[in-house]
Design an enzyme around this catalytic site. Structure first.
Site, PDB file in Angstrom:
ATOM      1  N   GLU A 132     -18.599  13.264 -13.259  1.00 50.12           N
ATOM      2  CA  GLU A 132     -18.337  11.908 -13.774  1.00 50.12           C
ATOM      3  C   GLU A 132     -17.183  11.920 -14.772  1.00 50.12           C
ATOM      4  OE1 GLU A 132     -21.957  10.759 -15.767  1.00 50.12           O
ATOM      5  OE2 GLU A 132     -23.185  11.242 -14.017  1.00 50.12           O
ATOM      6  N   LYS A 181     -15.582  11.435 -18.284  1.00 45.86           N
ATOM      7  CA  LYS A 181     -16.187  11.425 -19.627  1.00 45.86           C
ATOM      8  C   LYS A 181     -15.479  10.364 -20.453  1.00 45.86           C
ATOM      9  CE  LYS A 181     -17.613  14.437 -23.389  1.00 45.86           C
ATOM     10  NZ  LYS A 181     -17.149  13.596 -24.491  1.00 45.86           N
ATOM     11  N   ASP A 224     -14.387   7.948 -23.371  1.00 47.32           N
ATOM     12  CA  ASP A 224     -14.244   8.146 -24.808  1.00 47.32           C
ATOM     13  C   ASP A 224     -14.647   6.866 -25.531  1.00 47.32           C
ATOM     14  OD1 ASP A 224     -13.750   9.675 -26.943  1.00 47.32           O
ATOM     15  OD2 ASP A 224     -11.566   9.592 -26.825  1.00 47.32           O
ATOM     16  N   TYR A 266     -24.811   5.981 -17.664  1.00 44.50           N
ATOM     17  CA  TYR A 266     -24.707   7.270 -16.980  1.00 44.50           C
ATOM     18  C   TYR A 266     -25.902   8.194 -17.165  1.00 44.50           C
ATOM     19  CZ  TYR A 266     -23.217   8.543 -21.687  1.00 44.50           C
ATOM     20  OH  TYR A 266     -23.150   8.693 -23.040  1.00 44.50           O
ATOM     21  N   LYS A 322     -13.137  19.411 -20.740  1.00 43.00           N
ATOM     22  CA  LYS A 322     -12.233  18.550 -21.505  1.00 43.00           C
ATOM     23  C   LYS A 322     -10.782  18.720 -21.087  1.00 43.00           C
ATOM     24  CE  LYS A 322     -14.470  16.682 -25.046  1.00 43.00           C
ATOM     25  NZ  LYS A 322     -14.593  17.432 -26.201  1.00 43.00           N
ATOM     26  N   CYS A 374      19.445  -5.452 -41.147  1.00 42.67           N
ATOM     27  CA  CYS A 374      19.061  -5.028 -39.802  1.00 42.67           C
ATOM     28  C   CYS A 374      19.847  -3.778 -39.402  1.00 42.67           C
ATOM     29  CB  CYS A 374      19.332  -6.155 -38.810  1.00 42.67           C
ATOM     30  SG  CYS A 374      19.101  -5.639 -37.097  1.00 42.67           S
ATOM     31  N   CYS A 382      22.411  -4.826 -36.514  1.00 41.72           N
ATOM     32  CA  CYS A 382      23.533  -5.744 -36.690  1.00 41.72           C
ATOM     33  C   CYS A 382      23.886  -6.023 -38.146  1.00 41.72           C
ATOM     34  CB  CYS A 382      23.244  -7.062 -35.965  1.00 41.72           C
ATOM     35  SG  CYS A 382      22.021  -8.067 -36.796  1.00 41.72           S
ATOM     36  N   CYS A 420      14.652  -9.396 -38.138  1.00 36.03           N
ATOM     37  CA  CYS A 420      16.074  -9.664 -38.276  1.00 36.03           C
ATOM     38  C   CYS A 420      16.301 -11.134 -37.947  1.00 36.03           C
ATOM     39  CB  CYS A 420      16.854  -8.774 -37.303  1.00 36.03           C
ATOM     40  SG  CYS A 420      18.547  -9.345 -37.044  1.00 36.03           S
ATOM     41  N   CYS A 459      22.125 -10.627 -32.980  1.00 34.06           N
ATOM     42  CA  CYS A 459      21.710  -9.227 -33.039  1.00 34.06           C
ATOM     43  C   CYS A 459      21.649  -8.661 -31.622  1.00 34.06           C
ATOM     44  CB  CYS A 459      20.346  -9.128 -33.707  1.00 34.06           C
ATOM     45  SG  CYS A 459      19.767  -7.429 -33.820  1.00 34.06           S
TER      46      CYS A 459
END
Ligand code: IVH
Length: 667
Positions: free
Chosen positions: A115, A117, A119, A229, A317, A411, A414, A427, A432
């Site tokens: 299956e 795994k 997280d 599961y 893993k 910026c 620019c 900006c 820009c």
């Protein structure tokens, strides 16, 4: 209906809603339209409101609405939740297989189930006679926290098992993983950034944080999902193996991962691992490996458990997705909407098989919160296909030479002014280079200057070949030069020039909208045009003066002032006028549109919130009220309009759709 009939009706409705809920959230394939589902739901809700003593905890109406808790109660699991031993290499997987074979003896035949795994966060659910009773976090494996109310908000979790050919056990513990999809994780973090809240480091933390909320309303807003599961205690029915158990709970309406496979030998498990590893980025949820379990329950019992983990299961893993490296510099990237994002330049490092030399730092608040400095040794993480990010700094490795990062005041692309909006820095220049493509596309779009033929692909070429460097350059384009571009002929070039010429005469409201001032949409642009009559006048307005207009709030006002503070923006506007752009004289303001008219909004609106709709009506001199009477001029009926609509019909009040309302505004 008498009590008995009402009870039967409620039961029938619950069952029907439960089934459609399953089709929608578990199978992903609804059988009935949403409106029909809502109708059933409303019918049940009404019956329950009239007969509160008939409300049961497994009713679909009871998913949200529970009051916030002071703290979580503790729940003792009926059987222990074990953890898993980890394996990181093929060798370790083969050793596991050898141990199993030795434990069971040579001649015993068995299978494995493999299956993904997931997280997320492990939970243990208790069902009695098919009804969800309680749910808890894993805790220390023996006692967890009671998160029943929060689990109920997960739409794909059945509160009442569906009937199938296999009867419901009298009691069963079903285990699974609550998770948040990668997409919802990114969305959630974006919302948190915009709200100035700290972001979640990864989808797992986001799921755990959302599930461990004392207020179920917050959990309900987090789009959590669940895959089941595992089995704990089970009374009243027997399963021979894990795979059968999974197939059965699927029939009872539980979400079971479609990638789960039976493997006949350990080589099949290794192959499955490679298959899942390749598919990892395609999956909508984060996984950190594969779990392999001996399928037969009898053999599981024979193999037994050690203190922490069973002997019959193993987590294989993926290679770690985090690594240590050094932040060599922090640079700033400007996105296509002008938002500045700090990015760490890293000493290249291999993270889970991919070399990483840059990672996002999200925003200044995040840098400060994590206290990341230039020169720091940091942990970087690559989570599936999520953009690599810097997780934390290893403060013990500091030498004292690390530098604190400051956001630039101009910026970096620019040189224009930067303004701060909440957690964002932006900006303000319309020229820009980071934003110019988007800017031109918006300028030429239908609701703006409506320049036909100036499509996205052409804009990309014009900018990349530096033919257009600012918006005004559009008005200096020549047909012969255009004709040389890809996918452009003489004829289309001439047509485009004509369209550009035509757009030179335009209404003030469209021009204001076309400039792409942040937060200034078509409606606000019209308000500005009606109140100030010229760009010359508008650009001199202070925030206070702008705020005097009904329908303009502080954020919009500040955005407008900041736009006209930027010299580059003024230069480009001047340049357009010098190229022959003419704002057509608008007729003297004709008085406000809805003067003396009263409106009632009912049902869900697509384009506005109620509050916005109300402001628009008021800005045009009308009144918006909440109940229909003979004096009401218009009832605007959104989706699923209810009793107000009936009342309007009864009183003969004019009923208009939302689209008709929009037409009235724009007239
Ligand atoms: S089985 C004794 N199956 O991994 C069996 N766990 O490291 C125990 N997990 O706490 C768990 N996906 O949170 C199992 N398909 C899966 C899983 C899974 C994720 C998590 C679960 C568990 C942890 C163990």
């Amino acid at each position: 209906m008498n009590e008995e009939e009402i009870k039967r009706k409620i039961e029938a409705l619950k069952k029907e809603i439960n089934y459609h809920n399953y089709c929608y959230y578990v199978l992903d394939s609804p059988e009935i339209p949403d409106a029909e589902y809502d109708r059933l739901f409303r019918e049940l809700k009404k019956l329950e409101e009239e007969n509160p003593h008939l409300i049961t905890p497994d009713s679909p109406t009871q998913r949200v609405g529970a009051a916030p808790l002071e703290e979580f109660n503790r729940i003792r699991h009926l059987t222990r939740l074990f953890s898993l031993d980890d394996a990181f290499s093929e060798g370790e997987v083969l050793e596991f297989d050898q141990r199993i074979r030795k434990g069971l003896g040579k001649n015993v035949e068995f299978t494995y189930v493999a299956e993904p795994k997931i997280d997320g966060l492990a939970v243990n659910l208790l069902y009695e006679n098919g009804i969800f009773v309680s749910g808890a976090t894993r805790g220390d494996g023996e006692v967890g926290e009671d998160i029943t109310q929060n689990l109920k908000t997960i739409r794909s979790l059945t509160l009442h098992m569906l009937d199938s050919d296999i009867p419901h056990p009298s009691r069963i513990e079903i285990r699974g993983e609550v998770y948040i999809s990668k997409e919802d994780f990114i969305k959630l973090n974006d919302e948190r950034i915009a709200a100035g809240e700290p972001i979640f480091a990864n989808p797992r933390n986001a799921a755990a944080g959302s599930l461990r909320q004392l207020d179920p309303k917050i959990t309900a807003s987090r789009s959590l999902n669940i895959y089941l599961y595992g089995m704990g205690l089970c009374e009243g029915i027997e399963f021979l193996n894990h795979y059968d158990f999974l197939q059965t709970i699927k029939k009872w309406g539980f979400r079971v991962n479609p990638e789960i496979k039976i493997c006949h030998k350990i080589e099949d498990v290794l192959e499955y691992f490679k298959y899942i590893e390749n598919k990892r980025n395609e999956l909508e949820y984060e996984i950190d490996g594969v779990v392999v379990k001996v399928n037969e329950f009898e053999l599981q019992r024979l193999l037994g458990e050690k203190t922490r983990a069973p002997r019959w299961a193993l987590a294989i893993k993926f290679k770690p997705e985090e690594a240590l490296t050094i932040v060599e510099d922090i640079t700033v990237q400007v996105g296509r909407t002008g938002i500045l994002t700090p990015v760490a330049k890293l000493t290249p490092v291999n993270v889970g098989g991919v070399e990483i030399s840059r990672a996002t730092l999200h925003n200044l608040d995040e840098i400060r919160r994590k206290d990341i400095r230039i020169g720091d040794t940091v942990t970087v993480r690559r989570a599936g296909d999520v953009i690599p990010e810097v997780v934390s700094a290893i403060k013990s490795k500091r030498t004292g030479k690390e530098k604190i990062f400051e956001m630039p005041t101009a910026c970096p692309v620019c040189g224009a002014h930067i303004i701060r909006e909440g957690a964002y820095f932006r900006c303000t220049s319309i020229s820009c280079p980071a934003q110019i493509k988007e800017g031109i596309k918006h300028f030429a779009s239908r609701g703006a200057m409506d320049i036909e033929g100036l499509g996205d692909k052409l804009v990309d070429q014009l900018v990349e070949k530096e033919i257009v460097k600012d918006l005004a350059d559009i008005y200096f384009l020549k047909a012969d030069k255009l004709a040389n571009l890809e996918r452009m002929g003489k004829k289309s070039a001439e047509n485009l020039i004509k369209a550009i010429e035509r757009s030179k005469r335009c209404q003030l409201s469209r021009f204001i909208y076309a400039l792409g001032i942040k937060l200034v949409g078509e409606y606000t642009a019209k308000l500005l045009a009606d109140n100030f009559h010229s760009i010359e006048n508008l650009k001199k307005k202070t925030e206070e003066e702008l705020l005097e207009i009904d329908g303009i709030g502080p954020e919009v006002a500040s955005s407008i002032v900041n736009f006209f503070k930027e010299e580059e923006n003024l230069r480009v506007i001047e340049k357009m006028f010098s190229a022959g752009l003419v704002i057509e004289k608008t007729e003297a303001k004709k008085g406000r549109k809805f003067e003396g008219k009263s409106f009632v909004f009912t049902g869900a609106l697509k384009s506005f919130t109620r509050e916005e709709a109300k402001r628009i009506v008021e800005a045009e001199g009308g009144k918006a009220s909440s109940s229909v009477s003979k004096k009401t001029d218009y009832v605007v009926a959104g989706e699923d309009a209810g009793s107000k609509l009936d009342k309007a019909k009864e009183l003969g009040v004019t009923i208009i759709s939302e689209d008709e309302f929009i037409e009235m505004i724009n007239k």
